[in-house]
Design an enzyme around this catalytic site. Structure first.
Site, PDB file in Angstrom:
ATOM      1  N   GLU A  42       0.864  -1.180   0.000  1.00 51.94           N
ATOM      2  CA  GLU A  42       0.000   0.000   0.000  1.00 51.94           C
ATOM      3  C   GLU A  42       0.898   1.227   0.000  1.00 51.94           C
ATOM      4  OE1 GLU A  42      -2.812   0.492   3.254  1.00 51.94           O
ATOM      5  OE2 GLU A  42      -3.809   2.059   2.093  1.00 51.94           O
ATOM      6  N   CYS A 238      -6.581   1.011   2.756  1.00 47.76           N
ATOM      7  CA  CYS A 238      -7.556   2.105   2.786  1.00 47.76           C
ATOM      8  C   CYS A 238      -7.492   3.004   1.559  1.00 47.76           C
ATOM      9  CB  CYS A 238      -7.369   2.937   4.047  1.00 47.76           C
ATOM     10  SG  CYS A 238      -7.846   2.074   5.544  1.00 47.76           S
ATOM     11  N   ASN A 375     -12.139  -3.378   0.398  1.00 47.00           N
ATOM     12  CA  ASN A 375     -11.007  -3.624   1.305  1.00 47.00           C
ATOM     13  C   ASN A 375     -11.543  -3.963   2.694  1.00 47.00           C
ATOM     14  OD1 ASN A 375      -8.378  -3.563   2.529  1.00 47.00           O
ATOM     15  ND2 ASN A 375      -8.786  -1.471   3.187  1.00 47.00           N
ATOM     16  N   GLU A 376     -11.537  -2.974   3.575  1.00 52.66           N
ATOM     17  CA  GLU A 376     -12.013  -3.238   4.940  1.00 52.66           C
ATOM     18  C   GLU A 376     -13.418  -2.684   5.075  1.00 52.66           C
ATOM     19  OE1 GLU A 376      -9.506  -1.565   7.968  1.00 52.66           O
ATOM     20  OE2 GLU A 376      -8.320  -3.394   8.045  1.00 52.66           O
TER      21      GLU A 376
HETATM   22  O1  AHR Z   1      -2.166  -1.487   6.679  1.00 54.08           O
HETATM   23  C1  AHR Z   1      -2.631  -0.243   7.080  1.00 54.08           C
HETATM   24  C2  AHR Z   1      -4.144  -0.140   7.033  1.00 54.08           C
HETATM   25  O2  AHR Z   1      -4.722  -1.025   7.910  1.00 54.08           O
HETATM   26  C3  AHR Z   1      -4.773  -0.509   5.711  1.00 54.08           C
HETATM   27  O3  AHR Z   1      -4.762   0.532   4.825  1.00 54.08           O
HETATM   28  C4  AHR Z   1      -6.170  -0.861   6.082  1.00 54.08           C
HETATM   29  O4  AHR Z   1      -6.724  -1.823   5.238  1.00 54.08           O
HETATM   30  C5  AHR Z   1      -6.040  -1.318   7.518  1.00 54.08           C
HETATM   31  O5  AHR Z   1      -6.912  -0.615   8.327  1.00 54.08           O
END
Ligand code: AHR
Length: 657
Positions: A42, A238, A375-376
């Site tokens: 990321e 994120c 993603n989350e």
């Molecule tokens: O790895 C850091 C963050 O942790 C990522 O962006 C997210 O998916 C998680 O909350």
């Protein structure tokens, strides 16, 4: 007498009981998926721009909202916005200072400075023109050390000569004559100069990973290659979702000529007001083409994550609102996924996105097999949005495996709600995230033992995890040891867990927002953390098939009576090795008898140990190899070999069958 008894008692408490591990080498278990240990990338902590991406100039196209952020302009300069690249229209016009002893030019500060290595070549490129077409303009290109006490700030210099009214790309390769970790790039007009326009001002080391155009920083990419990852998840995290929908990662903006990839805000510039980086943007220079190319180069399956039409729920809530896309408005988002599959796998003669891939230099497909959608995410809005994506992707590309998610927590209400929802939707894998403390890792050694398995049951993708020490939320040996212990559980359940990726991957020491991370770097140096070495030890010793390893008929997973031991075993059919991983998380050495059922006689073996006497120690930029795995050889006698596992140690026995 009393002191003798006390001494004997004390001795008995340090002499641990014997533990017999039964390893069934005759009954070869199911395969270890090739994707089992992977990497999660990321653009956080300046992992892309300012990190893995080789570009050394910040704000190279003057598109940051403050157009001169990262630059100092001096003399006669003007910002223009009718440049040759429609998605990045800004450029700078430099004119003569009007005085013999005044100067016009620009200076770029790089990302926390520009790192120059003495003797290395750097490729400077710029798009330029003389807007008046009245002759040649010489632009001096200087590598400077603004902090030097020496006579001259510049330690290397060359020039480009611009002529003609048309925009053209100019290039010069310049050798650095000094090593400077926080240098600058300075451009200056000569005296009595004509006017010049400059756009997309770029500087890369010539020696980038694999010598690629628009390439990656070599030492960092090599760290990835040396992990031998089975899968490469990108571009986040994120940033896939964005702080709002407008700033989500849009892969279509990240492909095609780099000069015309529009800038995106990086959500990590303001996510934490206590680690604030207002100059953090995504140039998209490291875009989806580069991610796919890198996956191929490091031998990992590409795994893109795409927006499900929900912006980051931490910041926008998990209920329907105008912050998220309604189900009946999702088609452009779904098209992005369908087009992505074409970009990766399609026929250039039949599809415009596949043609773009070919035009960018890769006519052959990238052989994409997985796509993660969302993603989350959590709450009912997630399965509602995911469904139409699944329907259309399944219909058109039935062989693509779809990954859904279980939210940001390793357990709890959202997790318990989402798993059955994912099952109902029929995703192929469920992404689980767990940033947890030592206690959680020590207690979770059996996490996957009782997961449902079988036909139609989704597999697990442990897509983001790391031990975040209680009170020690930074890299240290003990956190890595906890991860090593937990990973025996992944390995033992390789029929359930198809892939796992530690997170995050990279961090610039001057620009991090989140730690711990696997690989740390500054402008010239890097170190692989203890967590990195744990990942690597699993990855390069993953074997091909599971073997059962038990103590008193039970898995060795740090349970009561197991004295802090965790263990798993695999067979590598290619090398003929039985590979036994044992982690002693306790503070006493433990005696273990390896009962190699099905083997007899003497075998040559290798022992790899990973240990630090200091639990809070970590590698550093100055001592990058302070804590690294050590290898020795030994002879193992089967069926029963006694070994001792030192306190707080990860040991791997590789026994050639
Ligand atoms: O790895 C850091 C963050 O942790 C990522 O962006 C997210 O998916 C998680 O909350």
């Amino acid at each position: 007498m009393i002191s003798l008894v006390a001494t004997l008692l004390a001795m008995s408490s340090v002499t641990a009981q014997n533990h017999t591990f039964d390893i069934n080498t005759k009954k070869v278990g199911g395969p270890i998926p090739s994707t089992m240990y992977g990497i999660f990338f990321e653009d956080i902590n300046y992992a892309a721009d300012g990190g893995l991406y080789g570009e050394l100039v910040k704000n190279r196209s003057f598109e940051f909202p403050q157009h001169f952020m990262g630059w100092e302009a001096f003399g006669q300069f003007e910002l223009k916005n009718d440049g040759p690249f429609n998605k990045n229209p800004h450029y700078v016009r430099l004119s003569d200072s009007g005085h013999n002893d005044k100067f016009t030019g620009l200076e770029n500060e790089g990302f926390f400075g520009i790192g120059y290595q003495k003797g290395a070549d750097y490729r400077f490129t710029v798009w330029a023109r003389n807007p008046n077409g009245d002759g040649e303009v010489t632009v001096r290109v200087l590598f400077c050390d603004p902090n030097t006490m020496g006579e001259r700030q510049q330690f290397s210099e060359d020039k480009i000569v611009v002529s003609g009214k048309e925009w053209k790309k100019y290039e010069v390769v310049i050798k650095a004559n000094s090593t400077v970790d926080k240098g600058t790039l300075r451009l200056m007009l000569t005296r009595n100069s004509k006017t010049v326009d400059l756009e997309h001002i770029s500087l890369f080391p010539v020696d980038v990973y694999k010598g690629d155009e628009n390439g990656m920083r070599k030492d960092l990419a090599e760290s990835l290659e040396q992990l031998k990852p089975g899968v490469f998840r990108f571009p986040g995290g994120c940033i896939v979702e964005g702080t709002d929908l407008a700033t989500r990662y849009q892969w279509k903006n990240s492909v095609g000529p780099v000069e015309n990839r529009p800038l995106n805000e990086n959500r990590w510039h303001y996510t934490f007001d206590y680690r604030f980086f207002p100059d953090y943007y995504q140039s998209y220079g490291l875009g989806f083409y580069e991610y796919f190319r890198l996956s191929e180069q490091i031998g990992a399956e590409p795994l893109p994550v795409v927006s499900v039409g929900l912006s980051c729920e931490f910041q926008n809530g998990s209920h329907r609102s105008d912050k998220h896309v309604d189900v009946d408005q999702l088609q452009p988002y779904i098209d992005d996924v369908l087009d992505l599959i074409e970009f990766a796998n399609g026929d250039p003669a039949k599809n415009q996105w596949a043609k773009l891939r070919a035009d960018m230099g890769h006519p052959a497909p990238f052989n994409l097999k997985y796509v993660a959608i969302g993603n989350e995410q959590w709450g009912a809005i997630y399965p509602e949005n995911l469904k139409p994506f699944m329907d259309q992707v399944r219909k058109k590309y039935p062989n693509i495996k779809i990954i859904g998610g279980s939210g940001p927590n390793s357990e709890g209400a959202d997790f318990d709600y989402l798993w059955p929802e994912m099952r109902k939707l029929g995703v192929d894998l469920v992404d689980e995230h767990f940033y947890r403390n030592e206690e959680w890792f020590l207690k979770s050694g059996n996490r996957y033992d009782n997961y449902k398995r079988g036909k139609g049951e989704p597999k697990v993708f442990a897509g983001e995890y790391a031990c975040h020490g209680s009170g020690k939320k930074w890299n240290h040996f003990n956190a890595a040891l906890m991860e090593a212990a937990f990973m025996t559980n992944l390995e033992r359940n390789a029929d359930v867990v198809e892939m796992a990726t530690y997170a995050p991957l990279f961090a610039h020491v001057d620009g991090w927002q989140w730690r711990p991370d696997a690989i740390w770097f500054d402008n010239l140096r890097k170190f692989n953390s203890c967590a990195y070495y744990v990942q690597q030890l699993y990855s390069v010793n993953k074997g091909t098939n599971m073997l059962t390893l038990t103590m008193n008929g039970k898995p060795v997973a740090g349970n009561d009576g197991q004295d802090g031991l965790f263990a798993s075993a695999v067979l590598d059919k290619n090398t003929g090795e039985v590979i036994v991983k044992i982690i002693n998380t306790g503070d006493k050495a433990q005696d273990v008898t390896l009962n190699l059922n099905g083997m007899k006689g003497s075998y040559t073996a290798q022992l790899i140990t990973f240990h630090s006497d200091n639990l809070t120690a970590e590698n550093t930029l100055d001592e990058p190899e302070k804590i690294v795995p050590q290898t020795s050889s030994l002879t193992v006698t089967a069926p029963a070999q006694a070994v001792s596992i030192p306190a707080r140690t990860f040991s791997i026995y590789k026994i050639k069958k």
